[in-house]
Design an enzyme around this catalytic site. Structure first.
Site, PDB file in Angstrom:
ATOM      1  CD  GLU A   1      12.416 -22.212  23.219  1.00 56.33           C
ATOM      2  OE1 GLU A   1      11.671 -22.371  22.230  1.00 56.33           O
ATOM      3  OE2 GLU A   1      13.649 -22.227  23.141  1.00 56.33           O
TER       4      GLU A   1
ATOM      5  CG  HIS B   1      12.561 -26.797  26.053  1.00 53.15           C
ATOM      6  ND1 HIS B   1      13.392 -27.565  25.250  1.00 53.15           N
ATOM      7  CD2 HIS B   1      12.999 -25.518  25.931  1.00 53.15           C
ATOM      8  CE1 HIS B   1      14.283 -26.781  24.673  1.00 53.15           C
ATOM      9  NE2 HIS B   1      14.072 -25.538  25.074  1.00 53.15           N
TER      10      HIS B   1
ATOM     11  CG  HIS C   1      18.582 -25.587  27.093  1.00 53.15           C
ATOM     12  ND1 HIS C   1      18.663 -24.228  27.329  1.00 53.15           N
ATOM     13  CD2 HIS C   1      17.496 -25.767  26.302  1.00 53.15           C
ATOM     14  CE1 HIS C   1      17.673 -23.618  26.705  1.00 53.15           C
ATOM     15  NE2 HIS C   1      16.943 -24.526  26.077  1.00 53.15           N
TER      16      HIS C   1
ATOM     17  CE1 TYR D   1      14.227 -51.099  32.856  1.00 60.76           C
ATOM     18  CE2 TYR D   1      16.467 -50.994  31.993  1.00 60.76           C
ATOM     19  CZ  TYR D   1      15.508 -51.616  32.766  1.00 60.76           C
ATOM     20  OH  TYR D   1      15.823 -52.773  33.434  1.00 60.76           O
TER      21      TYR D   1
ATOM     22  CG  HIS E   1      17.289 -25.712  21.362  1.00 61.32           C
ATOM     23  ND1 HIS E   1      16.316 -24.948  20.758  1.00 61.32           N
ATOM     24  CD2 HIS E   1      17.139 -25.478  22.690  1.00 61.32           C
ATOM     25  CE1 HIS E   1      15.639 -24.277  21.671  1.00 61.32           C
ATOM     26  NE2 HIS E   1      16.115 -24.584  22.852  1.00 61.32           N
TER      27      HIS E   1
END
Length: 215
Positions: A70, A89, A91, A116, A156
């Site tokens: 990635e 990043h 999941h 927020y 994803h």
């Protein structure tokens, strides 16, 4: 702490926040003219210096573990804005769930339900599905037409940038909470912040949000 120590601490924080099941996810930080990023298959909660890798800002592997597939995704966020100094990043379950649904609007998959989310994250578009590690993910985020510091990747997960690793982790946690609230309220009458309220928050906190007239 040096950059490697910061990355290791951020990995633990991501796991403790419930954002990284198993060995999923990757994080990175800029260190001068190089990128330090977690290697392929690294468990974020148990990082060691040997689990990290160095790349140039064009993606060239400079040393350390095998780079995460990635890496282009991270480089895409860094290329967008020089204020982006760290990227997370993940999941995380709520973000993944929301990424499987139609977006609220084109410029943000997540509606402005709490101040927020608007203050700390800002608009978060849903990018098109590509298989994990597809280099085009980096181009998608680099070329997105809306100001952003976070995005959902269809089916994803989420990617978030910050001026520091601490800020990027905090924003990832806030994004996960915003996704949870959006899912809890989906299909029900709900009170979204109105455009004037969103604009005031975005301007006060220097947060990206596209006004309705531009969307």
């Amino acid at each position: 702490m040096n950059a490697a120590e910061q990355l290791i601490a951020a990995g633990r924080a991501v796991v403790e926040a419930g954002l990284s099941p198993g060995s999923s996810g990757n994080i990175s930080v800029l260190d001068g003219d190089r990128l330090l990023i977690t290697g392929t298959g690294a468990s974020l909660g148990a990082l060691t210096p040997q689990a990290l890798t160095e790349t140039a800002l064009d993606g060239t592997h400079l040393g350390g573990a095998r780079p995460s597939k990635e890496t282009p995704l991270h480089l895409g966020l860094y290329a967008r804005d020089e204020r982006h100094r760290a990227v997370v990043h993940v999941h995380s379950p709520q973000a993944v769930a929301l990424s499987c649904l139609a977006p609220w609007r084109e410029h943000s998959a997540i509606p402005p339900l709490t101040p927020y989310f608007v203050m700390r994250v800002g608009q978060t578009p849903l990018l098109p599905y590509r298989h994990p590690g597809d280099p085009a993910l980096g181009a998608d985020i680099r070329d997105a037409r809306w100001p952003l510091r976070a995005a959902l990747l269809a089916n994803h997960g989420a990617v978030v940038a910050g001026a520091s690793l601490e800020e990027a982790v905090e924003r990832a946690a806030e994004l996960e909470e915003a996704c949870r609230i959006a899912l809890l309220t989906a299909g029900r009458p709900r009170n979204e912040l109105d455009p004037a309220q969103v604009r005031e928050l975005a301007e006060r906190w220097d947060s990206p949000w596209t006004p309705p007239t531009i969307d």
